[in-house]
Motif scaffolding. Structure first.
Motif, PDB file in Angstrom:
ATOM      1  N   LEU A   1      -3.891   0.350 -10.487  1.00 26.90           N
ATOM      2  CA  LEU A   1      -4.232  -0.103  -9.118  1.00 26.90           C
ATOM      3  C   LEU A   1      -4.109   1.080  -8.172  1.00 26.90           C
ATOM      4  CD1 LEU A   1      -3.429  -3.722  -9.471  1.00 26.90           C
ATOM      5  CD2 LEU A   1      -5.595  -2.957  -9.670  1.00 26.90           C
ATOM      6  N   ARG A   2      -4.905   2.060  -7.935  1.00 25.83           N
ATOM      7  CA  ARG A   2      -4.622   3.115  -7.147  1.00 25.83           C
ATOM      8  C   ARG A   2      -4.177   2.585  -5.685  1.00 25.83           C
ATOM      9  NH1 ARG A   2      -5.274   7.927  -9.158  1.00 25.83           N
ATOM     10  NH2 ARG A   2      -6.524   8.223 -11.138  1.00 25.83           N
ATOM     11  N   GLY A   3      -3.208   3.302  -5.373  1.00 21.61           N
ATOM     12  CA  GLY A   3      -2.756   2.866  -3.880  1.00 21.61           C
ATOM     13  C   GLY A   3      -1.769   1.814  -3.737  1.00 21.61           C
ATOM     14  N   TYR A   4      -1.628   0.803  -4.759  1.00 24.82           N
ATOM     15  CA  TYR A   4      -0.853   0.006  -4.824  1.00 24.82           C
ATOM     16  C   TYR A   4       0.493  -0.011  -5.850  1.00 24.82           C
ATOM     17  CZ  TYR A   4      -4.831  -2.570  -2.759  1.00 24.82           C
ATOM     18  OH  TYR A   4      -5.826  -2.863  -2.243  1.00 24.82           O
TER      19      TYR A   4
ATOM     20  N   LYS B   1      16.775   3.079  -3.748  1.00 23.88           N
ATOM     21  CA  LYS B   1      17.292   2.293  -2.848  1.00 23.88           C
ATOM     22  C   LYS B   1      17.822   0.828  -3.378  1.00 23.88           C
ATOM     23  CE  LYS B   1      14.597   3.937   1.128  1.00 23.88           C
ATOM     24  NZ  LYS B   1      13.913   3.478   2.361  1.00 23.88           N
ATOM     25  N   GLY B   2      17.400   0.552  -4.700  1.00 18.62           N
ATOM     26  CA  GLY B   2      17.853  -0.824  -5.277  1.00 18.62           C
ATOM     27  C   GLY B   2      16.837  -1.839  -5.099  1.00 18.62           C
ATOM     28  N   VAL B   3      15.765  -1.475  -4.820  1.00 13.36           N
ATOM     29  CA  VAL B   3      14.569  -2.385  -4.599  1.00 13.36           C
ATOM     30  C   VAL B   3      13.867  -2.704  -6.271  1.00 13.36           C
ATOM     31  CG1 VAL B   3      12.403  -2.889  -3.682  1.00 13.36           C
ATOM     32  CG2 VAL B   3      14.256  -1.847  -2.384  1.00 13.36           C
ATOM     33  N   ASN B   4      13.610  -3.760  -6.796  1.00  8.42           N
ATOM     34  CA  ASN B   4      12.863  -3.884  -7.774  1.00  8.42           C
ATOM     35  C   ASN B   4      11.394  -3.932  -7.547  1.00  8.42           C
ATOM     36  OD1 ASN B   4      11.867  -4.982 -10.324  1.00  8.42           O
ATOM     37  ND2 ASN B   4      12.950  -7.166  -9.913  1.00  8.42           N
ATOM     38  N   ALA B   5      11.155  -2.789  -8.226  1.00 10.62           N
ATOM     39  CA  ALA B   5       9.712  -2.414  -7.727  1.00 10.62           C
ATOM     40  C   ALA B   5       8.681  -2.232  -9.318  1.00 10.62           C
ATOM     41  CB  ALA B   5       9.512  -1.194  -7.176  1.00 10.62           C
ATOM     42  N   TYR B   6       7.564  -2.640  -9.305  1.00  9.15           N
ATOM     43  CA  TYR B   6       6.725  -2.376 -10.502  1.00  9.15           C
ATOM     44  C   TYR B   6       5.570  -1.712 -10.322  1.00  9.15           C
ATOM     45  CZ  TYR B   6       3.779  -3.923 -14.273  1.00  9.15           C
ATOM     46  OH  TYR B   6       2.755  -3.792 -15.451  1.00  9.15           O
ATOM     47  N   LEU B   7       5.155  -0.601 -10.897  1.00  8.58           N
ATOM     48  CA  LEU B   7       3.855   0.214 -11.090  1.00  8.58           C
ATOM     49  C   LEU B   7       3.263  -0.112 -12.421  1.00  8.58           C
ATOM     50  CD1 LEU B   7       1.846   2.111  -9.607  1.00  8.58           C
ATOM     51  CD2 LEU B   7       3.440   4.010 -10.283  1.00  8.58           C
ATOM     52  N   PRO B   8       2.083  -0.730 -12.230  1.00  5.31           N
ATOM     53  CA  PRO B   8       1.471  -0.936 -13.542  1.00  5.31           C
ATOM     54  C   PRO B   8       0.594   0.292 -13.688  1.00  5.31           C
ATOM     55  CG  PRO B   8       0.395  -2.208 -11.785  1.00  5.31           C
ATOM     56  CD  PRO B   8       1.575  -1.733 -11.112  1.00  5.31           C
TER      57      PRO B   8
ATOM     58  N   TYR C   1       0.726  -1.157   0.136  1.00  5.87           N
ATOM     59  CA  TYR C   1       0.077  -0.334   0.187  1.00  5.87           C
ATOM     60  C   TYR C   1       0.744   1.330   0.096  1.00  5.87           C
ATOM     61  CZ  TYR C   1      -3.598  -3.092   1.909  1.00  5.87           C
ATOM     62  OH  TYR C   1      -4.645  -4.150   1.839  1.00  5.87           O
ATOM     63  N   VAL C   2       0.617   2.313  -0.891  1.00  7.07           N
ATOM     64  CA  VAL C   2       1.069   3.435  -0.717  1.00  7.07           C
ATOM     65  C   VAL C   2       0.139   4.534  -0.402  1.00  7.07           C
ATOM     66  CG1 VAL C   2       3.032   2.914  -2.226  1.00  7.07           C
ATOM     67  CG2 VAL C   2       0.927   3.874  -3.082  1.00  7.07           C
ATOM     68  N   LYS C   3       0.544   5.648   0.017  1.00  2.00           N
ATOM     69  CA  LYS C   3      -0.095   6.754   0.382  1.00  2.00           C
ATOM     70  C   LYS C   3      -0.963   7.286  -1.028  1.00  2.00           C
ATOM     71  CE  LYS C   3       2.919   8.843   3.889  1.00  2.00           C
ATOM     72  NZ  LYS C   3       3.800   9.936   4.499  1.00  2.00           N
ATOM     73  N   SER C   4      -2.069   8.139  -0.892  1.00  3.46           N
ATOM     74  CA  SER C   4      -2.923   8.408  -1.802  1.00  3.46           C
ATOM     75  C   SER C   4      -1.873   9.303  -2.752  1.00  3.46           C
ATOM     76  CB  SER C   4      -4.064   9.320  -1.180  1.00  3.46           C
ATOM     77  OG  SER C   4      -4.890   9.678  -2.150  1.00  3.46           O
ATOM     78  N   ARG C   5      -2.025   9.052  -3.987  1.00  4.86           N
ATOM     79  CA  ARG C   5      -1.702   9.665  -5.167  1.00  4.86           C
ATOM     80  C   ARG C   5      -0.083   9.864  -4.955  1.00  4.86           C
ATOM     81  NH1 ARG C   5      -5.433  12.365  -8.241  1.00  4.86           N
ATOM     82  NH2 ARG C   5      -3.686  14.031  -8.808  1.00  4.86           N
ATOM     83  N   ALA C   6       0.707   8.992  -4.268  1.00  5.47           N
ATOM     84  CA  ALA C   6       2.092   8.822  -4.035  1.00  5.47           C
ATOM     85  C   ALA C   6       2.835   7.649  -4.786  1.00  5.47           C
ATOM     86  CB  ALA C   6       2.462   8.951  -2.729  1.00  5.47           C
ATOM     87  N   GLU C   7       2.188   6.976  -5.798  1.00  7.13           N
ATOM     88  CA  GLU C   7       2.500   5.992  -6.245  1.00  7.13           C
ATOM     89  C   GLU C   7       3.660   6.050  -7.047  1.00  7.13           C
ATOM     90  OE1 GLU C   7      -1.917   5.339  -6.131  1.00  7.13           O
ATOM     91  OE2 GLU C   7      -0.549   6.841  -6.993  1.00  7.13           O
ATOM     92  N   LYS C   8       3.963   6.888  -8.111  1.00  5.37           N
ATOM     93  CA  LYS C   8       5.030   7.149  -8.716  1.00  5.37           C
ATOM     94  C   LYS C   8       6.380   7.411  -7.815  1.00  5.37           C
ATOM     95  CE  LYS C   8       2.624   8.096 -13.012  1.00  5.37           C
ATOM     96  NZ  LYS C   8       2.272   9.135 -14.010  1.00  5.37           N
ATOM     97  N   LYS C   9       5.880   8.453  -6.832  1.00 11.19           N
ATOM     98  CA  LYS C   9       6.976   8.883  -6.051  1.00 11.19           C
ATOM     99  C   LYS C   9       7.691   7.827  -5.336  1.00 11.19           C
ATOM    100  CE  LYS C   9       9.440  11.909  -3.719  1.00 11.19           C
ATOM    101  NZ  LYS C   9      10.771  12.427  -4.235  1.00 11.19           N
ATOM    102  N   ALA C  10       6.870   6.905  -4.703  1.00 12.39           N
ATOM    103  CA  ALA C  10       7.346   5.707  -4.160  1.00 12.39           C
ATOM    104  C   ALA C  10       8.092   4.562  -4.733  1.00 12.39           C
ATOM    105  CB  ALA C  10       6.142   4.975  -3.489  1.00 12.39           C
TER     106      ALA C  10
END
Length: 174
Positions: free
Chosen positions: A56-59, A29-36, A13-22
């Motif tokens: 998927l807003r918030g994820y 930090k070198g973490v393999n992350a994916y934002l569809p 879960y991420v803060k509202s409207r903060a998906e791209k920033k997270a």
């Protein structure tokens, strides 16, 4: 690249409207992350524009081992892991790969539903831009559509697919 066995996909879960920033913070930090992301039309008083927004807003999704587990939680914008029965729920890698393929081939025509949809016929797409994707067929607004169900997140992703591009998958009764 050799991949360790203990790396798994998780939804966070991420803060509202903060998906791209997270996503940016995790990547730094070198973490393999994916934002569809999906493409949508947005209308302002003076123009209409195509913009990318989170599917998927918030994820967002992270591919981590136990070692990076806390690193993700200490990232600005990240609220916590999606948990079931008190434990972070691992997402099968095949579901993430299917989602990536689905969006890569069909980004502008994807819809998301969080409704509890009745199960339909399991099919595999045998042609067109979604070839190789498996899902369930539903009839919505008079069109035949394919739905890829991501049960771990409790949502379904939809896209229009011509009926002649589908092949039935026989289910084995257990």
């Amino acid at each position: 690249m050799i991949r360790a066995v203990n790396y798994k996909w998780y939804a966070v879960y991420v803060k509202s409207r903060a998906e791209k920033k997270a996503l940016t913070e995790l990547t730094l930090k070198g973490v393999n992350a994916y934002l569809p992301l999906r493409v949508v039309k947005r209308k302002w008083s003076d123009r209409v524009k195509l913009v990318e927004e989170p599917l998927l807003r918030g994820y967002l999704f992270v591919f981590v081992s136990e070692r990076e587990y806390l690193t993700v939680l200490q990232t600005p914008g990240v609220v916590g892991y999606v948990k079931f029965e008190g434990k972070a729920a691992a997402i099968p890698e095949r579901e993430i790969e299917n989602l990536k393929i689905f969006l890569e081939r069909n980004k502008a025509f994807v819809d998301v539903s969080y409704e509890n949809i009745a199960k339909g016929q399991k099919v595999k797409v045998v042609g067109g831009p979604l070839e190789g994707i498996e899902g369930e067929v539903f009839e919505l607004r008079g069109k035949k559509r394919i739905s890829l169900r991501f049960e771990t997140l409790g949502c379904s992703v939809f896209a229009d697919v011509s009926l002649e591009l589908l092949e039935k998958i026989e289910l084995i009764n257990s």
